[in-house]
Design an enzyme around this catalytic site. Structure first.
Site, mmCIF file in Angstrom:
data_model
loop_
_atom_site.group_PDB
_atom_site.id
_atom_site.type_symbol
_atom_site.label_atom_id
_atom_site.label_comp_id
_atom_site.label_asym_id
_atom_site.label_seq_id
_atom_site.Cartn_x
_atom_site.Cartn_y
_atom_site.Cartn_z
ATOM 1 N N ARG A 47 9.914 9.800 10.674
ATOM 2 C CA ARG A 47 8.691 9.668 10.057
ATOM 3 C C ARG A 47 8.661 9.700 8.530
ATOM 4 N NH1 ARG A 47 5.628 14.384 8.564
ATOM 5 N NH2 ARG A 47 6.954 15.351 10.145
ATOM 6 N N TYR A 101 -13.869 -7.622 5.276
ATOM 7 C CA TYR A 101 -13.271 -7.531 6.649
ATOM 8 C C TYR A 101 -14.240 -6.556 7.236
ATOM 9 C CZ TYR A 101 -10.140 -5.581 10.031
ATOM 10 O OH TYR A 101 -9.480 -5.058 11.107
ATOM 11 N N ASP A 174 -7.639 -7.125 -1.515
ATOM 12 C CA ASP A 174 -6.957 -6.933 0.003
ATOM 13 C C ASP A 174 -6.620 -8.482 -0.103
ATOM 14 O OD1 ASP A 174 -6.648 -7.774 2.546
ATOM 15 O OD2 ASP A 174 -8.278 -6.738 3.442
ATOM 16 N N LYS A 199 -1.484 -9.752 10.104
ATOM 17 C CA LYS A 199 -1.865 -11.401 10.217
ATOM 18 C C LYS A 199 -0.866 -12.215 9.771
ATOM 19 C CE LYS A 199 -5.998 -9.320 11.167
ATOM 20 N NZ LYS A 199 -5.683 -7.991 10.836
#
Length: 377
Positions: A47, A101, A174, A199
């Site tokens: 983690r 988005y 973004d 993406k």
């Protein structure tokens, strides 16, 4: 190193144990301490850090020409984190573009984010109007998305960054749609570049991952590192490995996405059943000149409006054979989606708009598929 070389080499080295050229997948969640209690390579628990994650973060930092990168379990985890780490001494006011988005709108409407921050929407293609909005009240963060999803609006990153700096605001871009192949927001003055690695960077619709690349060391960057570790929104080793594999071909894939998108956009712009085409590569797109200035090419995402209403648009979407009706973008498959049906009452998309993510199929097959689908209207 130039982009293509960095995409293959940055963050990796030949495995010193086996000689493997491809970075191995490290699935271990815990690591052995040395006799003195230290950790030889700095890894304690997955983690906190992981070799695959570290390699990916180094690679993305190099591609965006940034200072450091923090990765997350999804693009939305990255988006949520960059908003939440806004320093306490910054105003709680965030200015967002009027087209972006849909996941961000969902975040603002279905979580407590909107209660923690004053959210304002602005048309960022109008710099004078944006300046008025930013100067009307103290602003902490200006969020950009360019090209935007799904209406493919173009924002002048350099100009908006100047407005932000003059007013003490942080800027986030973004950069998912453009990718670092076509656009580098940090070199244009933005403070952070954000990606849904799911993406184009991953490129094969088979991983879930988000990333934030910082231009320089800052309190926000340090808080992002803390959020990643303490809140546990970390990507898996396997997804990091997949992203490292996918990014190696990003430049080659983007050249095909972009070249095909231009052909599809030109075809649609001349079709008598198409009302409008939103693609910055078309000379009549209102953001064409700005896109040409800040991008090396125009990308693989576009949208178009079918003459008529949602009924006609849905007819086209339901008539395609090669395009897949699916959410997401940036994969090898070409996708088509009627965004207002997905976004429902929160949508800002016109009812007759269809979004296209142009994949890697033969472009002539794609054009023929759209042509026969439009013939059904």
């Amino acid at each position: 190193m130039r982009f293509e070389t960095k995409a293959i080499h940055a963050g990796r080295q030949v495995d010193p144990v086996t000689g493997a050229v491809t970075t191995p997948i490290h699935l271990s969640t815990t690591y052995e301490r040395s006799a003195d209690g230290s950790y030889t390579d700095g890894f304690m628990y997955s983690r906190g850090d992981n070799p695959n994650r570290r390699s990916l973060e180094e690679c993305l930092t190099a591609l965006e020409e940034g200072y450091d990168c923090v990765t997350f379990s999804s693009g939305m985890a990255a988006i949520t984190s960059i908003i939440e780490v806004l320093p306490e001494d910054k105003p709680r006011r965030i200015v967002l573009p009027d087209d972006m988005y849909f996941g961000v709108l969902t975040l603002l409407n279905e979580t407590d984010i909107s209660k923690k921050f004053d959210i304002v929407s602005a048309n960022m293609t109008n710099l004078n109007a944006l300046k008025d909005v930013v100067e009307s009240e103290p602003t902490g963060l200006i969020w950009m998305e360019t090209p935007s999803n799904p209406q493919i609006k173009i924002i002048d990153i350099e100009a908006v960054a100047e407005i932000a700096k003059a007013n003490g605001a942080v800027t986030v871009v973004d950069n998912t749609t453009a990718t670092p192949v076509l656009q580098n927001p940090l070199t244009l003055g933005a403070d952070f570049a954000l990606h849904s690695v799911t993406k184009y960077i991953g490129g094969h619709s088979d991983l879930l991952l988000g990333a934030v690349v910082a231009k320089e060391e800052s309190e926000m960057l340090e808080r992002l590192r803390t959020w990643q570790h303490a809140k546990g929104a970390v990507p898996s080793s396997f997804d990091c490995w997949l992203a490292l594999r996918g990014v190696q071909s990003l430049s080659a894939r983007m050249s095909v996405h972009t070249a095909s998108a231009k052909i599809v956009a030109e075809f649609l712009s001349q079709h008598d059943k198409v009302e409008a085409v939103h693609y910055p590569g078309l000379p009549d797109h209102p953001g064409h000149d700005i896109a040409a200035k800040q991008m090396s090419d125009f990308g693989g995402l576009m949208s178009f409006q079918v003459k008529g209403s949602d009924a006609e648009a849905l007819t086209v979407a339901n008539a395609v054979n090669i395009f897949t009706q699916a959410t997401s973008l940036g994969g090898t498959h070409s996708y088509i989606e009627h965004r207002s049906s997905v976004e429902k009452e929160l949508t800002k998309a016109p009812q007759n708009l269809l979004r296209l993510s142009i994949g890697l199929e033969n472009v002539h097959d794609l054009v023929e598929d759209l042509e026969q689908a439009l013939d059904q209207v």
